[in-house]
Design a protein around this motif. Sequence first.
Motif, PDB file in Angstrom:
ATOM      1  N   VAL A  38       0.849  -1.201   0.000  1.00 37.57           N
ATOM      2  CA  VAL A  38       0.000   0.000   0.000  1.00 37.57           C
ATOM      3  C   VAL A  38       0.883   1.249   0.000  1.00 37.57           C
ATOM      4  CG1 VAL A  38      -1.668   1.355   1.332  1.00 37.57           C
ATOM      5  CG2 VAL A  38      -1.987  -1.098   1.076  1.00 37.57           C
ATOM      6  N   GLY A  39       1.997   1.174   0.697  1.00 35.60           N
ATOM      7  CA  GLY A  39       2.921   2.302   0.756  1.00 35.60           C
ATOM      8  C   GLY A  39       3.553   2.652  -0.574  1.00 35.60           C
ATOM      9  N   THR A  40       3.482   1.751  -1.550  1.00 36.05           N
ATOM     10  CA  THR A  40       4.040   2.057  -2.870  1.00 36.05           C
ATOM     11  C   THR A  40       3.069   2.862  -3.725  1.00 36.05           C
ATOM     12  OG1 THR A  40       3.219   0.015  -3.896  1.00 36.05           O
ATOM     13  CG2 THR A  40       5.409  -0.076  -2.852  1.00 36.05           C
ATOM     14  N   LEU A  41       1.829   2.950  -3.275  1.00 30.32           N
ATOM     15  CA  LEU A  41       0.835   3.730  -4.020  1.00 30.32           C
ATOM     16  C   LEU A  41       1.103   5.229  -3.865  1.00 30.32           C
ATOM     17  CD1 LEU A  41      -2.442   1.872  -2.964  1.00 30.32           C
ATOM     18  CD2 LEU A  41      -1.314   1.750  -5.182  1.00 30.32           C
ATOM     19  N   ARG A  54      -9.285   2.970  -7.583  1.00 29.61           N
ATOM     20  CA  ARG A  54      -8.002   3.025  -8.309  1.00 29.61           C
ATOM     21  C   ARG A  54      -6.876   2.398  -7.488  1.00 29.61           C
ATOM     22  NH1 ARG A  54      -8.367   9.140 -10.832  1.00 29.61           N
ATOM     23  NH2 ARG A  54      -9.932   8.638 -12.401  1.00 29.61           N
ATOM     24  N   GLY A  55      -6.863   2.674  -6.185  1.00 27.44           N
ATOM     25  CA  GLY A  55      -5.828   2.111  -5.324  1.00 27.44           C
ATOM     26  C   GLY A  55      -5.887   0.594  -5.293  1.00 27.44           C
ATOM     27  N   LEU A  56      -7.093   0.047  -5.132  1.00 32.18           N
ATOM     28  CA  LEU A  56      -7.236  -1.412  -5.094  1.00 32.18           C
ATOM     29  C   LEU A  56      -6.911  -2.043  -6.442  1.00 32.18           C
ATOM     30  CD1 LEU A  56     -10.445  -1.758  -2.895  1.00 32.18           C
ATOM     31  CD2 LEU A  56      -8.061  -2.156  -2.226  1.00 32.18           C
ATOM     32  N   THR A  57      -7.267  -1.357  -7.518  1.00 29.78           N
ATOM     33  CA  THR A  57      -6.936  -1.862  -8.853  1.00 29.78           C
ATOM     34  C   THR A  57      -5.422  -1.922  -9.027  1.00 29.78           C
ATOM     35  OG1 THR A  57      -8.987  -0.984  -9.758  1.00 29.78           O
ATOM     36  CG2 THR A  57      -7.222  -1.459 -11.330  1.00 29.78           C
ATOM     37  N   ARG A  58      -4.730  -0.877  -8.615  1.00 31.34           N
ATOM     38  CA  ARG A  58      -3.258  -0.883  -8.732  1.00 31.34           C
ATOM     39  C   ARG A  58      -2.645  -1.971  -7.861  1.00 31.34           C
ATOM     40  NH1 ARG A  58      -0.627   5.134  -9.218  1.00 31.34           N
ATOM     41  NH2 ARG A  58      -1.892   5.825 -10.966  1.00 31.34           N
ATOM     42  N   ARG A  67      -4.033  -4.807  -6.993  1.00 32.33           N
ATOM     43  CA  ARG A  67      -4.277  -6.088  -7.653  1.00 32.33           C
ATOM     44  C   ARG A  67      -3.253  -6.330  -8.755  1.00 32.33           C
ATOM     45  NH1 ARG A  67      -9.529  -4.419  -8.039  1.00 32.33           N
ATOM     46  NH2 ARG A  67     -10.626  -4.963  -6.172  1.00 32.33           N
ATOM     47  N   ARG A  68      -2.991  -5.284  -9.547  1.00 32.63           N
ATOM     48  CA  ARG A  68      -1.999  -5.417 -10.630  1.00 32.63           C
ATOM     49  C   ARG A  68      -0.622  -5.717 -10.074  1.00 32.63           C
ATOM     50  NH1 ARG A  68      -2.983  -0.271 -13.204  1.00 32.63           N
ATOM     51  NH2 ARG A  68      -5.137  -0.448 -13.752  1.00 32.63           N
ATOM     52  N   MET A  87       0.115  -7.073  -7.228  1.00 33.38           N
ATOM     53  CA  MET A  87       0.140  -8.414  -6.649  1.00 33.38           C
ATOM     54  C   MET A  87       0.215  -9.479  -7.727  1.00 33.38           C
ATOM     55  SD  MET A  87      -2.475  -8.021  -3.465  1.00 33.38           S
ATOM     56  CE  MET A  87      -2.438  -9.749  -3.084  1.00 33.38           C
ATOM     57  N   SER A  88      -0.446  -9.271  -8.839  1.00 31.18           N
ATOM     58  CA  SER A  88      -0.385 -10.272  -9.909  1.00 31.18           C
ATOM     59  C   SER A  88       1.001 -10.307 -10.525  1.00 31.18           C
ATOM     60  CB  SER A  88      -1.451  -9.998 -10.970  1.00 31.18           C
ATOM     61  OG  SER A  88      -1.161  -8.820 -11.687  1.00 31.18           O
ATOM     62  N   VAL A  89       1.679  -9.172 -10.571  1.00 30.91           N
ATOM     63  CA  VAL A  89       3.043  -9.135 -11.102  1.00 30.91           C
ATOM     64  C   VAL A  89       3.996  -9.819 -10.140  1.00 30.91           C
ATOM     65  CG1 VAL A  89       4.984  -7.610 -11.617  1.00 30.91           C
ATOM     66  CG2 VAL A  89       2.726  -7.101 -12.538  1.00 30.91           C
ATOM     67  N   THR A  90       3.860  -9.559  -8.822  1.00 29.95           N
ATOM     68  CA  THR A  90       4.774 -10.157  -7.859  1.00 29.95           C
ATOM     69  C   THR A  90       4.491 -11.639  -7.635  1.00 29.95           C
ATOM     70  OG1 THR A  90       3.374  -9.490  -6.008  1.00 29.95           O
ATOM     71  CG2 THR A  90       5.178  -8.006  -6.624  1.00 29.95           C
ATOM     72  N   ASN A  91       3.278 -12.079  -7.952  1.00 32.02           N
ATOM     73  CA  ASN A  91       2.942 -13.491  -7.772  1.00 32.02           C
ATOM     74  C   ASN A  91       3.246 -14.330  -9.001  1.00 32.02           C
ATOM     75  OD1 ASN A  91       2.102 -13.146  -5.162  1.00 32.02           O
ATOM     76  ND2 ASN A  91      -0.032 -12.793  -5.725  1.00 32.02           N
ATOM     77  N   ASP A  92       3.674 -13.715 -10.096  1.00 32.07           N
ATOM     78  CA  ASP A  92       4.002 -14.449 -11.313  1.00 32.07           C
ATOM     79  C   ASP A  92       5.422 -15.006 -11.242  1.00 32.07           C
ATOM     80  OD1 ASP A  92       1.565 -14.116 -12.464  1.00 32.07           O
ATOM     81  OD2 ASP A  92       2.160 -12.439 -13.747  1.00 32.07           O
TER      82      ASP A  92
END
Length: 185
Positions: free
Chosen positions: A121-124, A162-166, A168-169, A171-176
């Motif tokens: 969250v702090g990266t937002l 917008r924050g939750l959308t970012r 999610r994105r 998290m999907s990048v870090t989980n790949d």
Amino acid sequence: MVRRPLTTLDAARLGDRDALAELWRTHQAPLLRYLRARRTPSADDVASQVWIEVATSLHRLEGGDDDFRRWLFTIAHRRSVDEIRRTVRRTGLAVRAADHAAAADVELDRDGALDRALALVGTLPDNLADAVMLRVVNDLPIADVASVLGTTEGNVRVLVHRGLTRLRRKMSVTNDVPQTMKRVP
């Protein structure tokens, strides 16, 4: 006429130190999470300033528990902004020292889901992180978040979305992570 028992907030308003201590125990952890997610330098010191202001001004607060939470986070938001500005002025840099502390915290406790979530969250951007922390993490109603941030309820909904959308994105990048990795001999 039936008198209702004093709530913790009412007792604290009347100067009961034990009641104020109970408010601190209840709200200190969410307050620190909010300040740390905002990357507030010296978050513990800022939280102390917030509680000093609460203790000296509580007698003027009208309303119930929800009003208290909104008021507490409004004070925290303002003190955080003040501390960030003071730090930027003092160092002449727009880089916050807490960014490094958050990264170190994540390294120390890789298994701590809350720490990782707060670091993410702090990266937002600040406005998105504030909205997500207040609405999702601290579970404030949209109207209260709008009041704390000094914006409209519609804008809060947009910021949270917008924050939750970012997130999610991200998290999907870090989980790949590739499932099969070849071992290097």
